[in-house]
Write a protein that holds these residues in place. Structure first.
Motif, short mmCIF file in Angstrom:
data_model
loop_
_atom_site.label_atom_id
_atom_site.label_comp_id
_atom_site.label_asym_id
_atom_site.label_seq_id
_atom_site.Cartn_x
_atom_site.Cartn_y
_atom_site.Cartn_z
N ILE A 11 0.87 -1.18 0.00
CA ILE A 11 0.00 0.00 0.00
C ILE A 11 0.90 1.23 0.00
N TYR A 34 -0.44 -0.59 -4.64
CA TYR A 34 -1.69 0.19 -4.72
C TYR A 34 -1.45 1.59 -4.20
N GLN A 36 -2.85 5.63 -3.76
CA GLN A 36 -4.08 6.44 -3.73
C GLN A 36 -4.11 7.53 -4.80
N MET A 49 20.44 11.43 -1.46
CA MET A 49 20.52 9.97 -1.44
C MET A 49 21.96 9.59 -1.15
N ARG A 104 13.40 15.41 -6.28
CA ARG A 104 12.66 14.29 -5.71
C ARG A 104 11.75 13.62 -6.75
N ALA A 154 3.19 0.77 3.24
CA ALA A 154 4.22 1.79 2.92
C ALA A 154 3.47 3.08 2.62
N LEU A 288 6.51 -0.26 6.82
CA LEU A 288 7.86 0.24 6.54
C LEU A 288 7.83 1.75 6.33
N GLY A 289 9.01 2.37 6.43
CA GLY A 289 9.16 3.79 6.13
C GLY A 289 8.40 4.69 7.10
N ALA A 303 13.65 8.99 3.79
CA ALA A 303 13.38 8.11 2.65
C ALA A 303 14.43 7.00 2.61
P1 FAD Z 1 5.70 8.50 1.53
O1 FAD Z 1 6.77 9.04 0.66
O2 FAD Z 1 4.87 9.44 2.33
O3 FAD Z 1 4.75 7.65 0.59
C1 FAD Z 1 3.52 7.13 1.02
C2 FAD Z 1 2.68 6.82 -0.21
O4 FAD Z 1 1.49 6.15 0.20
C3 FAD Z 1 2.23 8.09 -0.93
O5 FAD Z 1 2.47 7.95 -2.32
C4 FAD Z 1 0.74 8.18 -0.60
O6 FAD Z 1 -0.02 8.81 -1.62
C5 FAD Z 1 0.38 6.70 -0.45
N1 FAD Z 1 -0.80 6.45 0.41
C6 FAD Z 1 -1.07 7.02 1.62
N2 FAD Z 1 -2.22 6.55 2.12
C7 FAD Z 1 -2.68 5.64 1.22
C8 FAD Z 1 -3.84 4.80 1.17
N3 FAD Z 1 -4.76 4.80 2.17
N4 FAD Z 1 -4.01 3.98 0.09
C9 FAD Z 1 -3.09 3.96 -0.92
N5 FAD Z 1 -1.98 4.75 -0.93
C10 FAD Z 1 -1.77 5.56 0.13
N6 FAD Z 1 14.26 11.92 3.27
C11 FAD Z 1 15.48 11.63 2.75
O7 FAD Z 1 15.90 10.44 2.76
N7 FAD Z 1 16.28 12.62 2.24
C12 FAD Z 1 15.88 13.94 2.22
O8 FAD Z 1 16.61 14.80 1.72
C13 FAD Z 1 14.58 14.28 2.76
N8 FAD Z 1 14.11 15.57 2.79
C14 FAD Z 1 12.87 15.83 3.33
C15 FAD Z 1 12.40 17.16 3.40
C16 FAD Z 1 11.14 17.45 3.95
C17 FAD Z 1 10.68 18.89 4.07
C18 FAD Z 1 10.32 16.39 4.39
C19 FAD Z 1 8.93 16.68 4.97
C20 FAD Z 1 10.77 15.08 4.33
C21 FAD Z 1 12.05 14.79 3.81
N9 FAD Z 1 12.55 13.47 3.77
C22 FAD Z 1 13.79 13.20 3.27
C23 FAD Z 1 11.75 12.38 4.35
C24 FAD Z 1 11.05 11.60 3.27
O9 FAD Z 1 10.29 12.46 2.45
C25 FAD Z 1 10.15 10.55 3.87
O10 FAD Z 1 10.77 9.90 4.93
C26 FAD Z 1 9.82 9.53 2.78
O11 FAD Z 1 9.05 10.14 1.77
C27 FAD Z 1 9.08 8.34 3.35
O12 FAD Z 1 8.77 7.45 2.32
P2 FAD Z 1 7.53 6.47 2.44
O13 FAD Z 1 7.50 5.72 1.15
O14 FAD Z 1 7.59 5.75 3.73
O15 FAD Z 1 6.26 7.43 2.56
#
Ligand code: FAD
Length: 378
Positions: A11, A34, A36, A49, A104, A154, A288-289, A303
């Motif tokens: 997810i 999947y 959203q 990175m 990004r 995720a 995760l994440g 990330a």
């Molecule tokens: P996300 O990237 O939030 O992805 C979650 C996904 O799930 C999204 O696509 C969302 O649309 C989808 N989703 C949510 N709910 C649902 C649902 N109910 N059904 C289906 N899909 C759903 N990290 C770094 O490593 N380096 C950096 O330089 C960095 N800079 C940052 C700067 C800022 C200002 C911020 C706020 C964050 C930064 N980060 C950085 C952190 C990083 O953006 C996050 O830790 C990272 O995006 C987490 O990845 P993720 O895949 O866990 O979650």
């Protein structure tokens, strides 16, 4: 290695979900992702990175392309935001692969191309999820449904999967916002100033992290951390302005002044976090994440931790198979919890690389070289 043909639903196709999808598919698992969102747009933001992630991208096969399009700073400089004095000069080489900074959206686009055709499903917002004991039922907004043997949440900081495991709980607003702006490097040429590849300007209670997002250095990016008492908006971010930036960084170094003067568009993002979760999986569901360990972004490793999680979860599922998800998930948590929690706490404290420290515990980490700790060692 066990690659039983059971189905895995992921997810969320963010940076963590996309990495998990690509790694699991390369390991031979049957995976569907999947998401959203109806589609992805090129959000105005950059991202770091480090070599710890590049080692994982090598396995996915996107490392070369990423290095082609990104900027590759040799140092992370920390400077006093007012006087410009150097507080640290941290070398970023010596870890086997370069460190890079990139747009990004370009990174995410690259990660998405690594997923098998027809396995990423947009416009699928998870609404209901039920672990029947023998499989998992997933229902999406609009009424579509599917089943899977295991589910990887995720889905970011407001994870629906986390909520299923632990109940609804809002994340904690940290009291800080981050402003994000991309600047055309052309606009900076009129200033007789040096715009370094990767530099963090530190003030007493705020900072500005600045770097290039392209290999030809035509796009520069800043992201701030600025105290802001309460987040009063419902949206993920709001527009900010050059005037607001000028006020927030009044009296700061001329480089910061030049960046603000060259800003056309700037957005403002609330910074949220959560305390470490009491569990990372339950039954057939695993996180995760950001769904699992969101943090303030001040180490630029949020990330990275999501992508490392994806690599370790894949290793553990390869080791034990989907049928023995219980052992796989316990092993995954045992091998990720300490590191993710340490990064979460240093990132929240916003102290990383302020002084001349050795960052090899972060960048020198090779997830594939780690012997797997047994789950009971957690
Ligand atoms: P996300 O990237 O939030 O992805 C979650 C996904 O799930 C999204 O696509 C969302 O649309 C989808 N989703 C949510 N709910 C649902 C649902 N109910 N059904 C289906 N899909 C759903 N990290 C770094 O490593 N380096 C950096 O330089 C960095 N800079 C940052 C700067 C800022 C200002 C911020 C706020 C964050 C930064 N980060 C950085 C952190 C990083 O953006 C996050 O830790 C990272 O995006 C987490 O990845 P993720 O895949 O866990 O979650």
């Amino acid at each position: 290695m066990t690659n039983d043909r059971q189905t895995i639903a992921i997810i969320g196709a963010g940076l963590g979900g996309a990495a998990a999808g690509a790694l699991l598919q390369r390991a031979g698992f049957d995976v569907h992702v999947y998401e959203q969102a109806p589609s992805f747009s090129r959000l105005g933001a950059g991202i770091h990175m480090g070599p710890n992630v590049l080692k994982i991208f090598e396995r996915i096969g996107i490392d070369k392309k990423l290095l082609e399009i990104s900027s590759k700073p040799t140092h992370w400089f920390s400077r006093d935001g007012i006087t410009g004095e150097y507080l640290s000069r941290i070398p970023l080489d010596g870890y086997g692969t370069p460190y890079c900074t990139v747009h990004r959206g370009d990174l995410h686009g690259l990660q998405i191309t690594a997923l098998n055709e027809g396995t990423l499903h947009f416009d699928m917002k998870l609404k209901e999820i039920e672990d029947s004991g023998s499989d998992v039922y997933l229902e999406f907004e609009g009424g579509t449904s599917t089943r899977a043997d295991i589910v990887i949440g995720a889905d970011g900081i407001n994870s629906r999967v986390r909520e299923t495991l632990l109940g609804f709980e809002k994340p904690n607003y940290s009291g800080w916002v981050g402003h994000r702006a991309l600047i055309s490097a052309d606009k900076l040429k009129k200033h007789d100033l040096e715009f370094e590849d990767c530099v963090k300007w530190w003030g007493p209670d705020r900072h500005m992290m600045v770097y290039y997002t392209t290999s030809n250095r035509d796009e520069y990016y800043y992201v701030t951390g600025v105290p802001h008492p309460a987040w009063e908006f419902d949206t993920a971010f709001v527009e900010s302005s050059r005037e607001e930036m000028a006020e927030a960084f009044s009296g700061y170094h001329p480089v910061i002044g030049a960046l603000i003067e060259s800003t056309d568009e700037v957005t403002k993002w609330p910074l949220f976090n959560r305390n470490p979760l009491p569990l990372w999986s339950k039954g057939r569901l695993v996180l995760l994440g950001d769904a699992c360990h969101p943090m303030k972004p001040h180490m630029a490793q949020g990330a990275a931790m999501a992508i490392e999680d994806a690599a370790m979860l894949t290793r553990c599922l390869q080791e034990n198979g989907v049928s023995d998800f219980k052992t796989s998930f316990a092993l995954y948590e045992a091998n990720r919890r300490d590191r993710a929690t340490r990064v979460q706490s240093v990132s929240n404290a916003n102290t990383f690389l302020l002084t001349q420290e050795d960052p090899s515990w972060v960048y020198g980490y090779d997830i594939y070289a780690q012997p797997l700790k047994s789950e009971s060692a957690a």
